[in-house]
Structure formats: structure tokens, C-alpha cells
Design a protein around this motif. Structure first.
Motif, PDB file in Angstrom:
ATOM      1  N   TYR A   1       0.838  -1.194   0.000  1.00  0.00           N
ATOM      2  CA  TYR A   1       0.000   0.000   0.000  1.00  0.00           C
ATOM      3  C   TYR A   1       0.876   1.247   0.000  1.00  0.00           C
ATOM      4  O   TYR A   1       1.979   1.245   0.523  1.00  0.00           O
ATOM      5  N   TRP A   2       0.298   2.334  -0.534  1.00  0.00           N
ATOM      6  CA  TRP A   2       0.846   3.667  -0.337  1.00  0.00           C
ATOM      7  C   TRP A   2      -0.234   4.548   0.293  1.00  0.00           C
ATOM      8  O   TRP A   2      -1.399   4.510  -0.143  1.00  0.00           O
ATOM      9  N   TYR A   3       0.187   5.314   1.292  1.00  0.00           N
ATOM     10  CA  TYR A   3      -0.656   6.312   1.945  1.00  0.00           C
ATOM     11  C   TYR A   3       0.111   7.627   1.939  1.00  0.00           C
ATOM     12  O   TYR A   3       1.336   7.648   1.812  1.00  0.00           O
ATOM     13  N   ARG A   4      -0.613   8.715   2.121  1.00  0.00           N
ATOM     14  CA  ARG A   4       0.075   9.990   2.320  1.00  0.00           C
ATOM     15  C   ARG A   4      -0.558  10.725   3.497  1.00  0.00           C
ATOM     16  O   ARG A   4      -1.712  10.483   3.860  1.00  0.00           O
ATOM     17  N   GLN A   5       0.230  11.611   4.096  1.00  0.00           N
ATOM     18  CA  GLN A   5      -0.242  12.422   5.215  1.00  0.00           C
ATOM     19  C   GLN A   5       0.270  13.847   5.007  1.00  0.00           C
ATOM     20  O   GLN A   5       1.469  14.107   5.173  1.00  0.00           O
ATOM     21  N   ILE A   6      -0.632  14.729   4.619  1.00  0.00           N
ATOM     22  CA  ILE A   6      -0.292  16.148   4.547  1.00  0.00           C
ATOM     23  C   ILE A   6      -0.169  16.661   5.974  1.00  0.00           C
ATOM     24  O   ILE A   6      -0.918  16.235   6.868  1.00  0.00           O
ATOM     25  N   LEU A   7       0.754  17.579   6.201  1.00  0.00           N
ATOM     26  CA  LEU A   7       1.068  18.061   7.547  1.00  0.00           C
ATOM     27  C   LEU A   7      -0.193  18.473   8.300  1.00  0.00           C
ATOM     28  O   LEU A   7      -0.965  19.298   7.825  1.00  0.00           O
ATOM     29  N   GLY A   8      -0.409  17.851   9.455  1.00  0.00           N
ATOM     30  CA  GLY A   8      -1.540  18.205  10.307  1.00  0.00           C
ATOM     31  C   GLY A   8      -2.862  17.563   9.912  1.00  0.00           C
ATOM     32  O   GLY A   8      -3.887  17.831  10.537  1.00  0.00           O
ATOM     33  N   GLN A   9      -2.822  16.707   8.878  1.00  0.00           N
ATOM     34  CA  GLN A   9      -4.066  16.100   8.410  1.00  0.00           C
ATOM     35  C   GLN A   9      -4.045  14.582   8.594  1.00  0.00           C
ATOM     36  O   GLN A   9      -3.093  14.008   9.093  1.00  0.00           O
TER      37      GLN A   9
END
Lengths: 113, 110
Positions: A33-41
Motif C-alpha cells: 500500500y501507499w498512503y500519504r499524510q499532509i502536515l496536520g491532516q
């Protein structure tokens, strides 16, 4: 203890450039899997991969994104033409089966200037 | 729309002061509820999986429970090293992959 590894830890790129983020999943896992996390989200799902093909993808995973398992150990995420809004932490994860716990890597911080 | 909501957003405790973190979910076809710990700048670290209402799991000072609408992470006599953001994620829903909440940032003061 086996773990997911990711390289690089930090990638800085210019808008419009292509980037490739690399991951080595846990060796006997079958789902990636790939996930992303924008700062603070929130952590957001991008794509899942099984048996050498995409099994599911989110609305975020548009034509600018692609994934590949070029050999028996690596799993890559390519962003063809980066945008400012692609700046985020990108996490790779792997699991033995769907519905089992997913183990995450330490992440790659992508900064698009 | 499938959704996971965690509360409170932040929680400050004194060392030894027990408390609970809440995770409520509206996910069709829930197949699992996961708890992770995330330290600043790091990836989520797996803690627990719960599959059915009534199930409980324990690990050191942490205990996770699950009902049909929510999950709780109980922290008993926390220590400063328990300070982290705790993430709840539901597996299921329309996409069949992990849907994360925003997390609860826990600070434990000595």
C-alpha cells in the motif's frame, strides 16, 4: 523483527519534476500500500497492490501517479509531474492478507518547491 | 460516506492519571478496527486489531475495546513515554482499505 523500509527519508524537488519513492515491504507479505499524510491532516489511502497489479485506488491516485514492483523486493511510487500540493509524508505499508494489520514504513517526506 | 472520528483531539495527563480515547466510526461493512501509535515524523506503529463487537485486546498499559459504533483505547497509569498521537483506522467501507481518523495527541507529564 522484520520491518518496512523506505528511501529516501526526505526528497526535495521542483514543481513539474518526476519523483520515485521506494519501499521494501516485509518479505513474506503479499499486499502493498501507499498512503500519504499532509502536515496536520489525516493519513489518506492512495493505492493497494497485489499479485503485481493495482487492486484498489483512491480518487487522489490520478494519472500522475503510478506504482510498480520492479523486482522481488522493491515497491515504488512514481509521481510524474509534481505539484505543490503533493508535498506530504508518503508511507508505504504491507500486510500478509487483506484485513490483516498493515505495517508501515518510516515514511518519505516529499517537499515540492 | 465512510468516516472515522476521534476525540478528544488532544489530551494532557499527569503521569499515573488513567483515561480513555474515543474512536467512533460510520463504515459500511466494517471488517476490522485498528489502533496505531504515531510519534512525530515517524510512520504509524501497529498496536491492536479488533474484529467484532465485544472484543478486547491488551498490551502493557493499553486496552482497546470495540462496540458496534465505537472503539475505546484505555490508558492505565500512563508514563511520559506513552506520549504520542494515537490513530484509529477502520478497514472496510466502499474502498475496502484503511480509513483513518485524525488522531488524538496524548501528552503525559511527569
Amino acid at each position: 523483527e522484520p520491518e518496512v523500509t523506505q528511501t529516501p527519508s526526505h526528497q526535495v524537488t521542483q514543481m513539474g519534476q518526476e519523483v520515485i519513492l521506494r519501499c521494501v515491504p516485509i518479505s513474506n507479505h503479499l499486499y502493498f500500500y501507499w498512503y500519504r499524510q499532509i502536515l496536520g491532516q489525516k493519513v489518506e489511502f492512495l493505492v493497494s497492490f497485489y499479485n503485481n497489479e493495482i487492486s484498489e485506488k483512491s480518487e487522489i491516485f490520478d494519472d500522475q501517479f503510478s506504482v510498480e514492483r520492479p523486482d522481488g523486493s522493491n515497491f515504488t511510487l512514481k509521481i510524474r509531474s509534481t505539484k505543490l500540493e503533493d508535498s506530504a509524508m508518503y508511507f508505504c505499508a504491507s500486510s500478509w492478507d487483506r484485513g490483516n494489520e498493515q505495517f508501515f514504513g518510516p515514511g518519505t517526506r516529499l517537499t515540492v518547491l | 460516506e465512510d468516516q472515522v472520528t476521534q476525540s478528544p483531539e488532544a489530551l494532557r495527563l499527569q503521569e499515573g492519571e488513567s483515561s480513555s480515547l474515543n474512536c467512533s466510526y460510520t463504515v459500511s461493512g466494517l471488517r476490522g478496527l485498528f489502533w496505531y501509535r504515531q510519534d512525530p515524523g515517524k510512520g504509524p506503529e501497529f498496536l491492536f486489531t479488533l474484529y467484532s463487537a465485544g472484543e478486547e485486546k491488551e498490551k502493557e498499559r493499553l486496552k482497546a475495546t470495540l462496540t458496534k459504533k465505537e472503539s475505546f483505547l484505555h490508558i492505565t497509569a500512563p508514563k511520559p513515554e506513552d506520549s504520542a498521537t494515537y490513530l484509529c483506522a477502520a478497514y472496510g467501507g466502499s474502498q475496502g482499505n484503511l480509513i483513518f481518523g485524525k488522531g488524538t495527541k496524548l501528552s503525559v507529564k511527569p
